[in-house]
Write an enzyme that holds these catalytic residues in place. Structure first.
Site, short mmCIF file in Angstrom:
data_model
loop_
_atom_site.label_atom_id
_atom_site.label_comp_id
_atom_site.label_asym_id
_atom_site.label_seq_id
_atom_site.Cartn_x
_atom_site.Cartn_y
_atom_site.Cartn_z
N SER A 156 0.84 -1.19 0.00
CA SER A 156 0.00 0.00 0.00
C SER A 156 0.88 1.25 0.00
CB SER A 156 -0.96 -0.03 1.20
OG SER A 156 -1.98 0.93 1.08
N GLU A 218 -9.40 -5.23 -5.68
CA GLU A 218 -9.13 -3.90 -5.15
C GLU A 218 -9.88 -2.85 -5.96
OE1 GLU A 218 -5.39 -3.01 -3.38
OE2 GLU A 218 -4.49 -4.84 -4.18
N HIS A 253 -7.44 -5.76 -0.78
CA HIS A 253 -6.27 -4.97 -0.45
C HIS A 253 -5.41 -5.57 0.68
CE1 HIS A 253 -3.84 -1.38 -0.71
NE2 HIS A 253 -4.02 -1.08 0.55
#
Length: 273
Positions: A156, A218, A253
Site C-alpha cells: 500500500s 481492489e 487490499h
C-alpha cells in the site's frame, strides 16, 4: 505424569527485537530480526527489509523460514528478515507511516477517504536516511549479510515508498517488492517519472528487479495504476533491470499480501536469470 506447561526456547528462527531512536527528530522504531539457524553462505545471507513491520514481519518471516528448508525446489534461500515497525501494538501506525512513507509534495492532497484530516506527511527523505545510514549499517555489522542481495517489501503506502526508492535511489536495494502500491498519492506523480528513471539505469552497480502486484478485488484505480506502471517499465530495455507483475485473482487490499508472497520471494532469485 504431571501435565505442566513449561516454557522452552524457540525451535527455529528465534526473533531478536531492537529499539532504536533515529537521528532525525529522535523518532522511535521497533526493529524485528529473524536469522536462519544454518551456516551462512560465504557471501552472507540475503536480507529482506519489511516496511510496516508490525503487520507484515511475521508473515514474511514464516514464508521464508518454511520455504527456505527446500531452496532447491522453492528457489527461496535462507534469508535474514528485518521488520521496520513502531513501538506499539497497532498493525499500522497511521500517523508515523504517513510521515515516513511520503515525500514532500506541492500538490494539494486528495480528500481523506474517511473524511479526516491527513496526518503530517513528507518525512520519507529522513526515513530513507535512517534506513540507509543507520539501520542497514547496524544490520551489516551485527549479522552476516550479503551486500549484493538486499530487498525491500512494502504494501500500500509502503509499496509506494518502495517504488520511490527504486526511482530515486535504485542502488539502495537489489530487489523491490511493491504490493498494491498507492500510486494515486501526489496526483500519480510516480507515473510521470519513467524517463527520469530510465536515465538512472546506466549508473546501476548490479542487477535490480521490481516485483509489482495488486489484488483483482481492489479498487479499480489501484488495478489500473499498477498496470499502467507495469506497461511503462516493460518498455524499458536494460540488461540490469527486470520487472515482474502479478494480478492476484479474488484478493482484496489486505488478503493479497500472503497470496503474492511466494511469487515475490521467488522473484528475488529469478531476477538474476
Amino acid at each position: 505424569m504431571n501435565h505442566v506447561f513449561q516454557e522452552t526456547e524457540p525451535l527455529s528462527n528465534p526473533i531478536t527485537y531492537w529499539h532504536v531512536q533515529s537521528k532525525h527528530k529522535n523518532l522511535p522504531y521497533h526493529i524485528l530480526v529473524s536469522v536462519p539457524k544454518v551456516e551462512p553462505p560465504i557471501a552472507g545471507f540475503p536480507v529482506i527489509y519489511v516496511l510496516d513491520g508490525n503487520a507484515f514481519f511475521y508473515t514474511v518471516k514464516e514464508q521464508v523460514r518454511l520455504q527456505s528448508t527446500r531452496p532447491d525446489r522453492t528457489k527461496i534461500p535462507p534469508s535474514i528478515v528485518v521488520g521496520i515497525g513502531y513501538p506499539n501494538d497497532q498493525d499500522f501506525e497511521h500517523k508515523r507511516r504517513f510521515y515516513d512513507f511520503t515525500f514532500l509534495t506541492k500538490e494539494n492532497l486528495p480528500p481523506h477517504p474517511k473524511g479526516m484530516d491527513w496526518p503530517e506527511t513528507g518525512g520519507a527523505e529522513y526515513f530513507l536516511s535512517f534506513i540507509e545510514n543507520e539501520l542497514k549499517t547496524f544490520i551489516s555489522q551485527k549479522y552476516p549479510v550479503d551486500q549484493n542481495q538486499q530487498s525491500i517489501f512494502g504494501h500500500s503506502l509502503g509499496g509506494l515508498l518502495a517504488l520511490e526508492i527504486l526511482y530515486s535511489r535504485p542502488n539502495c536495494f537489489q530487489t523491490y517488492l511493491a504490493s498494491s502500491p498507492s500510486i494515486w498519492w501526489n496526483d500519480r506523480n510516480i507515473l510521470k517519472r519513467n524517463s527520469s528513471f530510465s536515465a538512472f539505469l546506466p549508473s546501476l552497480n548490479s542487477k535490480i528487479g521490481l516485483f509489482l502486484s495488486v489484488g483483482a478485488l481492489e479498487r479499480d484505480h489501484m488495478i489500473h495504476d499498477a498496470k499502467v506502471l507495469y506497461d511503462q517499465l516493460t518498455s524499458i530495455t536494460h540488461p540490469y533491470f527486470k520487472v515482474g507483475f502479478y494480478n492476484a485473482g479474488e484478493e482484496n487490499h489486505l488478503s493479497v499480501v500472503p497470496t503474492i508472497l511466494s511469487r515475490a520471494l521467488r522473484f528475488i532469485e529469478q531476477k538474476h536469470k
